[in-house]
Design a protein around this motif. Structure first.
Motif, mmCIF file in Angstrom:
data_model
loop_
_atom_site.group_PDB
_atom_site.id
_atom_site.type_symbol
_atom_site.label_atom_id
_atom_site.label_comp_id
_atom_site.label_asym_id
_atom_site.label_seq_id
_atom_site.Cartn_x
_atom_site.Cartn_y
_atom_site.Cartn_z
ATOM 1 N N GLY A 491 0.823 -1.344 0.066
ATOM 2 C CA GLY A 491 0.157 -0.131 -0.107
ATOM 3 C C GLY A 491 1.021 1.280 0.013
ATOM 4 O O GLY A 491 2.018 1.304 0.510
ATOM 5 N N ASN A 492 0.507 2.349 -0.616
ATOM 6 C CA ASN A 492 1.068 3.493 -0.473
ATOM 7 C C ASN A 492 0.447 4.395 0.642
ATOM 8 O O ASN A 492 -0.491 4.210 1.077
ATOM 9 N N ARG A 493 1.142 5.532 0.659
ATOM 10 C CA ARG A 493 0.964 6.364 1.857
ATOM 11 C C ARG A 493 -0.669 7.152 1.613
ATOM 12 O O ARG A 493 -1.338 6.987 2.513
ATOM 13 N N LYS A 494 -1.011 7.317 0.351
ATOM 14 C CA LYS A 494 -2.428 7.670 0.189
ATOM 15 C C LYS A 494 -3.479 6.563 0.624
ATOM 16 O O LYS A 494 -4.520 7.105 1.145
ATOM 17 N N ASP A 495 -3.129 5.312 0.396
ATOM 18 C CA ASP A 495 -4.112 4.127 0.889
ATOM 19 C C ASP A 495 -4.256 4.319 2.328
ATOM 20 O O ASP A 495 -5.426 4.216 2.979
ATOM 21 N N PHE A 496 -3.033 4.373 3.130
ATOM 22 C CA PHE A 496 -3.274 4.754 4.512
ATOM 23 C C PHE A 496 -3.939 5.831 5.046
ATOM 24 O O PHE A 496 -4.567 5.851 6.159
ATOM 25 N N ASN A 520 3.880 7.427 12.070
ATOM 26 C CA ASN A 520 3.612 6.034 12.398
ATOM 27 C C ASN A 520 4.330 4.911 11.356
ATOM 28 O O ASN A 520 4.591 3.862 11.597
ATOM 29 N N LEU A 521 4.353 5.214 10.087
ATOM 30 C CA LEU A 521 4.984 4.599 9.034
ATOM 31 C C LEU A 521 6.424 4.439 9.236
ATOM 32 O O LEU A 521 7.142 3.574 9.348
ATOM 33 N N ILE A 530 7.931 -2.877 8.642
ATOM 34 C CA ILE A 530 7.625 -2.632 7.092
ATOM 35 C C ILE A 530 8.919 -2.191 6.478
ATOM 36 O O ILE A 530 9.765 -1.662 7.153
ATOM 37 N N SER A 531 8.925 -2.220 5.256
ATOM 38 C CA SER A 531 9.996 -1.386 4.577
ATOM 39 C C SER A 531 9.405 -0.997 3.120
ATOM 40 O O SER A 531 8.563 -1.470 2.652
ATOM 41 N N LEU A 536 5.813 2.258 -2.420
ATOM 42 C CA LEU A 536 4.899 1.333 -1.791
ATOM 43 C C LEU A 536 5.532 0.734 -0.494
ATOM 44 O O LEU A 536 6.652 0.948 -0.455
ATOM 45 N N TRP A 537 4.688 0.412 0.422
ATOM 46 C CA TRP A 537 5.136 -0.109 1.631
ATOM 47 C C TRP A 537 4.696 -1.587 1.590
ATOM 48 O O TRP A 537 3.440 -1.966 1.381
ATOM 49 N N LYS A 538 5.616 -2.398 2.252
ATOM 50 C CA LYS A 538 5.414 -3.918 2.637
ATOM 51 C C LYS A 538 5.813 -4.294 3.599
ATOM 52 O O LYS A 538 6.575 -3.566 4.351
ATOM 53 N N MET A 539 5.454 -5.412 4.192
ATOM 54 C CA MET A 539 5.788 -6.175 5.446
ATOM 55 C C MET A 539 7.125 -6.555 5.173
ATOM 56 O O MET A 539 7.754 -6.701 3.834
#
Length: 544
Positions: A491-496, A520-521, A530-531, A536-539
């Motif tokens: 997910g990208n920051r916009k999703d969060f 928080n990210l 997360i990385s 994008l961010w992933k586990m």
């Protein structure tokens, strides 16, 4: 103000009415008071309109900038008002950006004629650019100045009793009789009555007589003063829809202005027996007190008119020219005695005799109490730009604040309510005010984003409202991010932001909410949970 600052910077050195200070984070309050007294007294002696204290620039004119906040500046203003005599304060404060740095310009009024300004009982002056005690010669020069004449008592030489309205004199007699029921005023002719009511002076027509009782065509006799009230109606978007001017005699015009105001009924939302069904938006006393205060305390030498702006969404704003003599309104509300000095003592005395304003000067305090009793916001005072602007709101704006008042009539002092009103309006609090509210467990949150405390919320059944202010904590916020990534993989920051923004505290503005998501990210990244992969961010255990 940048042009003014540049002009001051072109001055070769500091003078008796100009002082530069670095003041990076703050400035000692006691030293500030001494400089205020000195610069004010020197401005008087130099016959200048003002003096200047500039923060963020040193005496070599190097621009360092200042980070003094509005909250700290408010503390300075209150300190000045509390400890100067006669009570004084800054004419205005200006923030100017120059060379990418912020400079704070404090505009200081000259001491009143005949009255040097002291700080904590001591008068200060300047010896060149140095701070010193005001010497005896300078002190006497100020004290021997002619006091400014009482505008209301000045005789209008060209005027006669024929310039006064018969109808206004008749109404004045009725009101004076109410205040003095034992006097046989029916036996007095008009001249004797006007003298006894202190409207005329030894049978001569005064500015006060023309202002309160003069025929409409007599207003020019007090020029350049203006005896006029302007009512303006605006819609919810602050667009003007209607207006009307009301002139002399102001004794009668006040009633005509009052009649223009659409004082509708305010209906509370159903809350069991918590609120009454309906009340007037504006208590009649508040309207008349605010309007008559404008008349009594207007600085007529400035040639301005009194303005009353009515907005269709239930807000009245009263504006008159001239500084607020007591310095700040909290001082008036807390005082047990009226002010000892008035701008227009002759006019004020006449208005007291006619029942237009309160005898003991407690009208402002009563306005606060009336608003409090209806759970409405308290009157707001804007004292900048050498004018007094009073805003009265005729509706509940913050339901949590209103419920708190409704449930705690006997628990909270008026001072407590004034401070809670500031919290509800988002007005910056002084450090001492924050300390007091925290000691009573009335607020939570970090400066400047305070909200009603959980202790208060639970006691009045306001848990949902409290949660809206407090919002979800960081732990839960991070849990939602991790749950999202486990379900969708990335997910990208916009999703969060779409997932979290409406769940974050209402006291945060949109940018602060986005910052909280970003923080928080980053926190999850530091925990190696997360990385980032591009945008994008992933586990962290996910593969590319």
């Amino acid at each position: 103000m940048l042009n003014t600052l540049n002009t001051l910077l072109r001055t070769n050195a500091e003078t008796e009415i100009l002082e530069f200070k670095t003041a990076g984070q703050n400035f000692d309050k006691n030293k500030l008071g001494k400089y205020f007294s000195a610069l004010s007294n020197e401005a008087n002696l130099a016959n200048k309109e003002c003096a200047w204290l500039i923060f963020g620039i040193d005496d070599e004119h190097h621009i360092s900038g200042t980070k003094i906040t509005d909250s700290t500046l408010n503390e300075y203003k209150q300190e000045i008002a509390n400890n100067t005599s006669p009570t004084s304060n800054f004419i205005n404060t200006h923030r100017v950006n120059i060379e990418g740095k912020q400079v704070l310009m404090l505009q200081i009024p000259p001491a009143p004629k005949g009255m040097p300004v002291d700080w904590k009982g001591h008068c200060y002056g300047r010896n060149g650019s140095s701070l010193s005690a005001l010497n005896n010669q300078e002190r006497e020069r100020i004290r021997l100045q002619n006091y400014a004449p009482d505008w209301g008592e000045e005789v209008v030489e060209r005027a006669t009793i024929d310039d006064l309205s018969i109808e206004a004199i008749s109404e004045a007699r009725k009101q004076f009789k109410v205040k003095n029921p034992t006097l046989e005023i029916e036996k007095w002719d008009d001249i004797k009555f006007l003298n006894k009511a202190k409207i005329t002076s030894q049978g001569k027509i005064t500015n006060t007589a023309i202002l309160l009782l003069g025929k409409p065509e007599s207003e020019h006799l007090i020029s350049p003063a203006v005896g006029k009230i302007t009512w303006i109606l605006k819609d919810r978007d602050n667009i003007e829809k209607d207006y009307e001017h009301f002139g002399c005699p102001l004794l009668l015009s006040v009633n005509q202005v009052y009649a223009k105001i659409r004082n509708l009924k305010y209906r509370y939302l159903p809350e069991g027996t918590l609120f009454p069904d309906e009340v007037d938006q504006f208590d009649p006393f508040i309207i008349r007190e605010a309007l008559n205060n404008c008349i009594a305390h207007q600085d007529y030498t400035l040639g301005g008119k009194i303005n009353l702006v009515e907005r269709e969404d239930g807000i009245l704003t009263f504006v008159n020219s001239g500084a607020f003599i007591p310095g700040y309104v909290e001082k008036v509300v807390a005082a047990d005695a009226p002010e000892t000095y008035y701008r227009n003592p002759f006019l004020t005395s006449a208005m007291v005799g006619l029942g237009m304003i309160d005898t003991i000067g407690s009208g402002i305090k009563k306005m606060f109490v009336l608003q409090k009793n209806k759970f409405f916001p308290l009157p707001s005072y804007d004292l900048d730009n050498n004018q007094v602007k009073v805003k009265i709101i005729g509706k509940v704006v913050d339901v949590g604040y209103a419920r708190r008042l409704a449930q705690s009539k006997n628990e909270l002092t008026l001072q407590d309510i004034i401070l809670l009103d500031k919290v509800a309006k988002g007005t910056p609090l002084l450090n001492a005010e924050i300390k007091m509210l925290r000691s009573k467990k009335l607020i939570e949150g970090r400066k400047p984003n305070f909200h009603i405390s959980s202790f208060i919320a639970e006691s009045i059944g306001e848990k949902p409202s409290y949660i809206n202010h407090k919002g979800i904590d960081n732990e839960y916020c991070q849990k939602m991010i991790l749950d999202f990534l486990r379900k969708f993989g990335s997910g990208n920051r916009k999703d969060f932001e779409e997932m979290l923004l409406d769940k974050l505290p209402d006291v945060l503005n949109p940018q602060q909410k986005r910052n909280k998501v970003r923080n928080n990210l980053q926190s999850l990244k530091k925990q190696k949970k997360i990385s980032p992969f591009g945008k994008l961010w992933k586990m962290s255990n996910s593969k590319n």
